[in-house]
Motif scaffolding. Structure first.
Motif, PDB file in Angstrom:
ATOM      1  N   LEU A  90       7.046   5.361   7.146  1.00 12.17           N
ATOM      2  CA  LEU A  90       5.664   4.887   7.133  1.00 12.17           C
ATOM      3  C   LEU A  90       4.792   5.879   7.903  1.00 12.17           C
ATOM      4  O   LEU A  90       5.281   6.624   8.736  1.00 12.17           O
ATOM      5  CB  LEU A  90       5.569   3.526   7.815  1.00 12.17           C
ATOM      6  N   ARG A 129       0.803  -1.205   0.000  1.00 11.25           N
ATOM      7  CA  ARG A 129       0.000   0.000   0.000  1.00 11.25           C
ATOM      8  C   ARG A 129       0.844   1.266   0.000  1.00 11.25           C
ATOM      9  O   ARG A 129       0.519   2.253  -0.651  1.00 11.25           O
ATOM     10  CB  ARG A 129      -0.920  -0.015   1.238  1.00 11.25           C
ATOM     11  N   THR A 130       1.937   1.248   0.766  1.00 14.28           N
ATOM     12  CA  THR A 130       2.716   2.475   0.915  1.00 14.28           C
ATOM     13  C   THR A 130       4.024   2.459   0.147  1.00 14.28           C
ATOM     14  O   THR A 130       4.611   3.510  -0.089  1.00 14.28           O
ATOM     15  CB  THR A 130       3.069   2.700   2.394  1.00 14.28           C
ATOM     16  N   ARG A 172       1.129  11.040   7.615  1.00 14.19           N
ATOM     17  CA  ARG A 172       2.215  10.629   6.754  1.00 14.19           C
ATOM     18  C   ARG A 172       3.383  11.598   6.837  1.00 14.19           C
ATOM     19  O   ARG A 172       3.205  12.795   6.655  1.00 14.19           O
ATOM     20  CB  ARG A 172       1.701  10.594   5.323  1.00 14.19           C
ATOM     21  N   LEU A 193      -1.262   5.046   7.780  1.00 16.66           N
ATOM     22  CA  LEU A 193      -1.885   3.862   7.187  1.00 16.66           C
ATOM     23  C   LEU A 193      -3.317   3.670   7.654  1.00 16.66           C
ATOM     24  O   LEU A 193      -4.165   3.178   6.906  1.00 16.66           O
ATOM     25  CB  LEU A 193      -1.059   2.623   7.518  1.00 16.66           C
ATOM     26  N   PRO A 198       2.822   7.442  -2.260  1.00 14.39           N
ATOM     27  CA  PRO A 198       2.401   6.037  -2.263  1.00 14.39           C
ATOM     28  C   PRO A 198       2.140   5.609  -3.707  1.00 14.39           C
ATOM     29  O   PRO A 198       1.687   6.420  -4.515  1.00 14.39           O
ATOM     30  CB  PRO A 198       1.110   6.053  -1.454  1.00 14.39           C
TER      31      PRO A 198
END
Lengths: 506, 207
Positions: A359, A350-351, A437, A362, A444
């Motif tokens: 990270l 996803r990232t 983030r 999320l 992303p």
């Protein structure tokens, strides 16, 4: 029911041969491989039912009688672990199928599936092996395919890490042969059932020496504290789903072998305190390592090392309660650790990041992944009502039930380490999920290289494994009674011996 | 009977010692040779475990001497096959490592590099800082922090598992060293250039 015993091992091996023949047809592979593992799972389930009904089942391969020929034995412990491990293997294989169906064919499916099926066969044979040498061969089958999987799509880092991994595993295998040779020289047998009789006649010193040698062998393979250094270096570099298999099964297979060998063969008093001390050291070193690291795969690898200590703790007590705890912990950890790595694969997908430094956010991006991470994270930290809590509770009760200072002390360490694990997991949670983030983070991957359907399928498979962890908690009652029967069988191998030496039909 | 057995025991000892010695070398090909020696040592040990040599253990064969124990021989055969196969794999891996890394050496791993970077930072903080030269100690500190972070992120990227474009990863980890060395040089540059820096595989090194 005897025909069921070799099936969990034979079916994947056949499947490996078939997939190797049809390695150029990818759709074929994606159908054939999961079908094979499903069949093996069904066989393992049937075996478990048969063991529940008839007790220990032994099969003499080729009709050679027990101490001479190759014996396959299914008792409560091996049947339970067979079902759980093949179930996890199936889940991770479906994850790979989903990933492959998404058009990401770059990971050499023609190599992956045969190697994976061979690994499955090796794991099954480890649980079924009835003698030391067959156990060695099973480990080699498993490890040889793990070398291939580890260095799949070789990059520079992967080759370097693969080299470390391969050389360390091989060294422990050499020690394993040496230990088998010495055991044979001392007793004249390698059959577990036969050995359990013969070692009683050995001098105490010889028995302890052999027991320590096996502790080193399986300590290296199972990543017990001073011998764990290879694991956090090599595991995170492989493909994530490969790491998931390794983390779920490879070290646990070694712990199973350790439990089998040490309970059956060796005196308990001298080894007990060594194991307890090693268990405490493993727990502390692993979890503290997890707290200092930045890459989620490395954190999970250190968590894995730390939690090996719990199983060793249960074994080190050498009581029915302790072994019950160890078996419960094995089952819980196989499922939960596999789930954690699959979730980390989702996080990465996803990232595009694995570093906690970059990270973030999320939870906002995908609450689905957040929930999927949260459940196994709580489970591995031992928060009720998850399976981790139940396994830990069994271990703590066993530790406190023992009237020894060392057992109390290690129980204390185990409680502390649970908290440290919770801390490590909360670190991932706050940094990776809750905070916004960070600026350093790259964009992303907007449209990932996967198709929508395949992402959804991967998510579903991960969810199934996470729910599997919860199911363990639900069936904790029957599971605990099964485990305690298995533990009682381990400490009193007369049923095992009877089935192998007398009742074993060809 | 003790004569040959003693020689075999000594052979096992020598093979194991030499094998472990070679295993600890940095050159991969020596590691492979070390593994082969260890394998031989273990196989001879297994053979020794069968006891004294005797007549061939065949059905229908009659002999005055006692029969040799066939079980260890069967095991040694299996072990030889396994060692052989794995040695071939190791050689292939060593070759691949040579192709990818351009060298036959085992490099420092991520952990070693991180420890190394941390130690450099500590050393630089402990000694050699002279406030009289007009430099702000705080800035100096953050500069080092920054250099180290950069170093870590390089290591992480080099370490990043799947889905990574592999081009240009060669020597990237080693560049991290160079960066830590020259850390006092271009601190400001580094803070801003981080995003692009990663993509080009440390191309702005020393800017």
């Amino acid at each position: 029911m005897n025909v069921l015993v070799p099936l969990p091992f034979v079916l994947p091996l056949l499947g490996a041969a078939l997939t190797m023949i049809s390695r150029r047809r990818e759709t074929w592979l994606r159908v054939l491989a999961p079908l094979t593992v499903t069949a093996a799972l069904a066989a393992a389930g049937g075996l478990m039912a048969a063991v529940a009904r008839d007790g220990v089942i032994a099969v003499q391969i080729g009709g050679w009688t027990a101490p001479l020929g190759i014996t396959l034995v299914a008792d409560r412990l091996s049947a339970l672990l067979l079902v759980v491990s093949i179930g996890v293997l199936l889940a991770i294989m479906l994850h790979a199928v989903a990933e492959g169906a998404g058009g990401l064919g770059g990971h050499e499916p023609g190599v992956f599936y045969p190697a994976y099926l061979t690994l499955t066969a090796g794991v099954a044979l480890i649980f079924l092996a009835g003698d030391l040498f067959n156990l060695f061969v099973a480990f080699e089958i498993m490890l040889a395919s793990s070398y291939v999987l580890m260095t799949l799509t070789p990059t520079a880092e992967r080759v370097q890490a693969g080299m470390t991994y391969t050389v360390v595993s091989l060294m422990s295998s050499i020690l394993f042969i040496a230990a088998i040779g010495l055991t044979y020289a001392a007793t004249g047998s390698v059959n577990f059932a036969d050995l359990s009789l013969r070692v009683a006649e050995l001098p105490e010193g010889t028995r302890t020496a052999l027991g320590l040698l096996f502790l080193v062998v399986f300590g290296i393979k199972g990543a017990i504290a001073p011998m764990h250094l290879w694991l956090p270096d090599s595991y995170p570099t492989a493909l994530t789903r490969v790491t998931a298999v390794f983390a779920a099964l490879l070290t646990k297979a070694a712990i199973y072998a350790l439990i089998r060998v040490e309970t059956l063969l060796f005196p308990r008093d001298q080894l007990s305190w060594i194991m307890l001390v090693l268990a405490a050291a493993t727990m502390l070193i692993g979890t503290l390592g997890a707290l200092t690291h930045d890459d989620i795969h490395r954190i999970f690898s250190f968590i894995l090392v730390g939690h090996i200590g719990y199983m060793l703790f249960g074994l080190g007590l050498f009581s029915v309660a302790g072994l019950t705890g160890a078996v419960l912990y094995l089952v819980h950890h196989i499922v939960v650790q596999g789930a954690l790595f699959l979730v980390s694969d989702l996080m990465q997908g996803r990232t595009g990041e694995t570093s906690l430094r970059r990270l973030g956010g999320l939870a906002r991006m995908s609450s689905f992944i957040a929930v999927l991470f949260f459940i196994p994270a709580m489970s591995v930290s031992g928060v009720p009502p998850t399976s981790g809590f139940i396994a830990k509770l069994a271990l703590f009760q066993a530790g406190l039930g023992e009237d020894r200072f060392l057992a109390y002390a290690v129980t204390g360490v185990a409680v502390l380490v649970s908290l440290l694990t919770l801390m490590a997991m909360m670190r991932i949670w706050t940094l990776g999920f809750w905070r916004p983030r960070p600026k350093e983070a790259g964009e992303p991957p907007a449209a990932s290289s996967y198709t929508r359907a395949s992402t959804r399928l991967m998510g579903t498979v991960t969810a199934v494994l996470v729910v599997g962890g919860l199911v363990i908690a639900l069936v904790a009652g029957p599971l605990a009674s099964w485990s305690s029967l298995a533990a009682a069988d381990l400490l009193d191998p007369s049923a095992y011996r009877g089935a192998v030496l007398d009742g074993g039909s060809p | 009977m003790t004569g040959p057995a003693l020689i075999l025991v000594l052979a096992v000892a020598v093979l194991f010692a030499a094998g472990f010695h070679m295993l600890m070398q940095r050159s991969l090909i020596r590691v492979v040779v070390g593994f082969m020696l260890l394998g031989h040592g273990a196989n001879v040990l297994l053979l020794l475990a069968g006891g004294a040599a005797g007549s061939p253990p065949l059905i229908g064969e009659r002999s005055e001497r006692p029969m040799a124990d066939p079980l260890p021989q069967a095991m040694v055969l299996t072990a030889i096959v396994i060692t052989f196969g794995v040695t071939a794999f190791l050689l292939a891996l060593a070759f691949r490592s040579r192709v990818l890394l351009g060298e036959d050496e085992v490099r420092d791993d991520v952990e070693d590099r991180q420890v190394h970077a941390a130690r450099r930072r500590r050393e630089s903080r402990a000694g050699g800082r002279d406030y009289a030269d007009g430099r702000d100690p705080i800035e100096d500190y953050t500069e080092w922090e920054d250099a180290e972070q950069e170093d870590f992120s390089q290591v992480d990227i080099a370490h990043d598992p799947a889905r990574r474009d592999d081009t240009g990863s060669r020597g990237r980890g080693l560049k991290g060293f160079g960066r830590a060395d020259g850390g006092t040089g271009g601190g400001t540059d580094r803070g801003t250039g981080r995003g692009t820096d990663r993509g080009t595989g440390g191309g702005t090194d020393g800017a």
